[in-house]
Motif scaffolding. Sequence first.
Motif, mmCIF file in Angstrom:
data_model
loop_
_atom_site.group_PDB
_atom_site.id
_atom_site.type_symbol
_atom_site.label_atom_id
_atom_site.label_comp_id
_atom_site.label_asym_id
_atom_site.label_seq_id
_atom_site.Cartn_x
_atom_site.Cartn_y
_atom_site.Cartn_z
ATOM 1 N N PRO A 150 0.794 -1.209 -0.038
ATOM 2 C CA PRO A 150 -0.040 -0.078 -0.109
ATOM 3 C C PRO A 150 0.811 1.195 0.041
ATOM 4 C CG PRO A 150 0.061 -1.057 2.253
ATOM 5 C CD PRO A 150 0.780 -1.932 1.490
ATOM 6 N N GLY A 151 0.588 2.254 -0.735
ATOM 7 C CA GLY A 151 1.095 3.625 -0.808
ATOM 8 C C GLY A 151 0.286 4.524 -0.082
ATOM 9 N N ILE A 152 -0.595 5.215 -1.039
ATOM 10 C CA ILE A 152 -1.530 6.404 -0.750
ATOM 11 C C ILE A 152 -2.619 6.057 0.393
ATOM 12 C CG2 ILE A 152 -3.313 6.181 -2.612
ATOM 13 C CD1 ILE A 152 -2.695 9.309 -2.855
ATOM 14 N N ILE A 153 -3.096 4.922 0.658
ATOM 15 C CA ILE A 153 -3.955 4.640 1.552
ATOM 16 C C ILE A 153 -3.502 4.597 2.903
ATOM 17 C CG2 ILE A 153 -5.630 3.638 -0.158
ATOM 18 C CD1 ILE A 153 -4.712 0.890 1.061
ATOM 19 N N LEU A 154 -2.094 4.439 2.901
ATOM 20 C CA LEU A 154 -1.411 4.645 4.004
ATOM 21 C C LEU A 154 -1.492 5.972 4.811
ATOM 22 C CD1 LEU A 154 1.984 2.659 3.842
ATOM 23 C CD2 LEU A 154 0.131 1.911 5.351
ATOM 24 N N TYR A 155 -1.891 6.887 3.935
ATOM 25 C CA TYR A 155 -1.907 8.178 4.486
ATOM 26 C C TYR A 155 -3.285 8.741 4.367
ATOM 27 C CZ TYR A 155 2.980 7.157 3.199
ATOM 28 O OH TYR A 155 4.229 6.601 3.110
ATOM 29 N N GLY A 156 -4.244 7.905 4.315
ATOM 30 C CA GLY A 156 -5.749 8.222 4.483
ATOM 31 C C GLY A 156 -6.319 8.612 3.092
ATOM 32 N N LEU A 200 -7.663 8.088 -0.796
ATOM 33 C CA LEU A 200 -7.916 6.987 -1.936
ATOM 34 C C LEU A 200 -7.313 7.343 -3.143
ATOM 35 C CD1 LEU A 200 -11.979 6.964 -1.277
ATOM 36 C CD2 LEU A 200 -10.162 5.322 -0.466
ATOM 37 N N PRO A 201 -7.095 6.161 -3.790
ATOM 38 C CA PRO A 201 -6.102 6.286 -5.215
ATOM 39 C C PRO A 201 -6.796 6.804 -6.039
ATOM 40 C CG PRO A 201 -6.643 3.920 -4.506
ATOM 41 C CD PRO A 201 -7.279 4.856 -3.440
ATOM 42 N N ASP A 202 -8.269 6.668 -6.215
ATOM 43 C CA ASP A 202 -9.180 7.418 -7.108
ATOM 44 C C ASP A 202 -10.431 7.920 -6.461
ATOM 45 O OD1 ASP A 202 -9.498 7.128 -10.281
ATOM 46 O OD2 ASP A 202 -11.435 6.766 -9.378
ATOM 47 N N PRO A 203 -11.125 8.882 -7.263
ATOM 48 C CA PRO A 203 -12.146 9.166 -6.602
ATOM 49 C C PRO A 203 -13.474 8.380 -6.558
ATOM 50 C CG PRO A 203 -11.501 11.083 -7.908
ATOM 51 C CD PRO A 203 -10.704 9.696 -8.266
ATOM 52 N N ASP A 204 -13.366 7.421 -7.551
ATOM 53 C CA ASP A 204 -14.477 6.188 -7.748
ATOM 54 C C ASP A 204 -14.000 4.938 -6.724
ATOM 55 O OD1 ASP A 204 -15.961 7.842 -9.266
ATOM 56 O OD2 ASP A 204 -14.967 7.098 -11.157
ATOM 57 N N ALA A 205 -12.877 4.987 -6.034
ATOM 58 C CA ALA A 205 -12.328 3.638 -5.389
ATOM 59 C C ALA A 205 -13.370 3.586 -4.312
ATOM 60 C CB ALA A 205 -11.059 3.911 -4.754
ATOM 61 N N HIS A 206 -13.590 2.158 -3.821
ATOM 62 C CA HIS A 206 -14.372 1.876 -2.715
ATOM 63 C C HIS A 206 -13.701 2.136 -1.630
ATOM 64 C CE1 HIS A 206 -16.883 -0.806 -5.848
ATOM 65 N NE2 HIS A 206 -17.135 0.328 -5.924
ATOM 66 N N ARG A 207 -14.474 2.388 -0.544
ATOM 67 C CA ARG A 207 -13.953 2.713 0.862
ATOM 68 C C ARG A 207 -13.980 1.491 1.622
ATOM 69 N NH1 ARG A 207 -11.777 7.178 3.362
ATOM 70 N NH2 ARG A 207 -12.762 8.611 1.839
ATOM 71 N N THR A 208 -13.385 0.228 1.148
ATOM 72 C CA THR A 208 -13.274 -0.928 1.884
ATOM 73 C C THR A 208 -12.507 -1.181 3.105
ATOM 74 O OG1 THR A 208 -11.667 -1.831 0.527
ATOM 75 C CG2 THR A 208 -13.653 -2.299 -0.211
ATOM 76 N N VAL A 209 -11.623 -0.046 3.244
ATOM 77 C CA VAL A 209 -10.793 0.175 4.564
ATOM 78 C C VAL A 209 -11.106 1.479 5.186
ATOM 79 C CG1 VAL A 209 -8.598 0.153 5.482
ATOM 80 C CG2 VAL A 209 -9.059 -1.257 3.525
ATOM 81 N N GLU A 210 -11.137 1.471 6.422
ATOM 82 C CA GLU A 210 -11.520 2.788 7.050
ATOM 83 C C GLU A 210 -10.132 3.499 7.200
ATOM 84 O OE1 GLU A 210 -13.922 5.759 8.318
ATOM 85 O OE2 GLU A 210 -14.462 3.638 7.732
ATOM 86 N N LEU A 211 -10.095 4.712 6.586
ATOM 87 C CA LEU A 211 -8.918 5.497 6.442
ATOM 88 C C LEU A 211 -9.162 6.801 7.370
ATOM 89 C CD1 LEU A 211 -8.138 4.817 2.787
ATOM 90 C CD2 LEU A 211 -7.188 3.642 4.792
ATOM 91 N N ARG A 212 -8.132 7.347 7.645
ATOM 92 C CA ARG A 212 -8.107 8.663 8.265
ATOM 93 C C ARG A 212 -7.085 9.550 7.657
ATOM 94 N NH1 ARG A 212 -6.751 10.557 13.769
ATOM 95 N NH2 ARG A 212 -5.877 8.441 14.307
ATOM 96 N N PRO A 213 -7.414 10.731 7.054
ATOM 97 C CA PRO A 213 -6.204 11.297 6.578
ATOM 98 C C PRO A 213 -5.240 12.042 7.428
ATOM 99 C CG PRO A 213 -8.538 12.069 5.714
ATOM 100 C CD PRO A 213 -8.750 11.156 6.652
ATOM 101 N N ALA A 214 -3.752 11.870 7.235
ATOM 102 C CA ALA A 214 -2.958 12.205 7.956
ATOM 103 C C ALA A 214 -2.209 13.506 8.091
ATOM 104 C CB ALA A 214 -1.619 11.180 7.922
ATOM 105 N N LEU A 215 -2.505 14.194 6.829
ATOM 106 C CA LEU A 215 -1.879 15.428 6.638
ATOM 107 C C LEU A 215 -2.846 16.605 6.475
ATOM 108 C CD1 LEU A 215 0.939 16.326 3.930
ATOM 109 C CD2 LEU A 215 -1.283 17.452 3.684
ATOM 110 N N SER A 216 -2.415 17.724 7.224
ATOM 111 C CA SER A 216 -2.995 19.146 7.119
ATOM 112 C C SER A 216 -2.110 20.236 6.514
ATOM 113 C CB SER A 216 -3.662 19.588 8.533
ATOM 114 O OG SER A 216 -4.570 18.454 9.072
ATOM 115 N N LEU A 217 -2.517 20.963 5.770
ATOM 116 C CA LEU A 217 -1.497 22.302 5.163
ATOM 117 C C LEU A 217 -2.275 23.321 5.833
ATOM 118 C CD1 LEU A 217 0.605 23.249 3.618
ATOM 119 C CD2 LEU A 217 -1.184 23.047 1.507
ATOM 120 N N ILE A 218 -1.476 24.139 6.696
ATOM 121 C CA ILE A 218 -1.997 25.140 7.356
ATOM 122 C C ILE A 218 -1.061 26.405 7.244
ATOM 123 C CG2 ILE A 218 -2.881 26.142 9.462
ATOM 124 C CD1 ILE A 218 -3.116 23.204 10.405
ATOM 125 N N SER A 219 -1.656 27.673 7.001
ATOM 126 C CA SER A 219 -0.978 28.866 6.887
ATOM 127 C C SER A 219 -1.577 29.958 7.759
ATOM 128 C CB SER A 219 -0.885 29.420 5.374
ATOM 129 O OG SER A 219 0.217 30.562 5.345
#
Length: 379
Positions: free
Chosen positions: A223-229, A231-250
């Motif tokens: 796994p690559g991108i799903i490790l970071y919460g 999905l690899p594609d907007p139409d991908a099925h969310r078969t694993v409960e994922l939590r986004p890890a990155l916030s970009l703040i200014s």
Amino acid sequence: MSEPLNQRPTRIVVDLDAVGGNLRAIRQRVGVPVMAIVKANAYGHGLVPVARHLVAQGAEQLGVAFVEEGEALRRAGITAPILVLGGILGRQVASLLRNDLEITVSSLDKLRQVEAAAEALGRKAVIHLKVDTGMERIGVHSYSCGPLIEAALASRWCQIKGIYSHLACADDPASPMTALQLERFSEACAHFDRLGAPMPIRHLANSGGVLHFPDTWLDMVRPGIILYGVLPDPDAHRTVELRPALSLISQVVYFKVVRAGHPVGYGATWAPPAGTRVVTVPIGYGDGYPRALSNNGEVLIRGRRRPIVGRLCMDQFMVDLGPDGTAYVEDDVVLIGSQGEETIRVEDVARRAGTIAYEILTRLNERVPREYPGVSQPG
């Protein structure tokens, strides 16, 4: 009083607990070992801190694209197995071996280069054979891989640890390409049985494979991108409960009132139809934030969505608060992440910029400092 190490108001905040939680969710789904992919600065999240955390959370192996990424992990004291997934040149092999990095061997010529360097250094190379089942990128074709497998088995200086291929269309759960690639890969692996040789670790599933195609999980997943919460594609099925890890703040660095008809930014591409309030935010395409968001993107200020107006600059952009909007210098501006009841996901930014989430994450460069709450020295 000493100055803070970083004074830039723009920062990336990485939730390592989310990364660890995503790894656990993936492991629970697949039930086989995980090669955690941390190439491209761990998809923008920070190579060393993320890799260190993933290993601590039980990832059996790490995957990188280039020898330099593997070297950086070794310098940081990470001792877990690391596979360099990318194509190699002969001059790189000695460094791969000295750093105890596992090597992708994708042809007979590459095998001979690895053997020569291993013999010269007097140490065996740990290799993974790369089979091309449909990407036409690197790897020996599945229909002609027999001679490579036989030569690798006969090699005195190479130990075959794995055999793998890469899925081209697994992000699409309806694509027939994945079944075809699995069939080709299985035929390639059958050479080991015909030769009476032990089967190495078979790994095929990327993020899309993990989400959609259990038959591709085999002996290990990558796994690559799903490790970071994400999905690899907007139409991908969310078969694993994922939590986004990155916030970009200014933060807001400037506030002004702009009169009706007075254009904002390079090229005078936007002007307010009535007097309005505009703030400036100190991040731009020089940091990897897409210029395609000019007059198109949104940010969160005080929990409300606000539009980016005018052309995005190299180091700054402007945001329209409207005639009655309120913000003060040093107010947080969320470009990716949550504020109040609102959330801007990486996928939302990618859609507006006309690209994919992978590109948004990996373009965020080292000019933007990264913070790891709860970690004293991310390294």
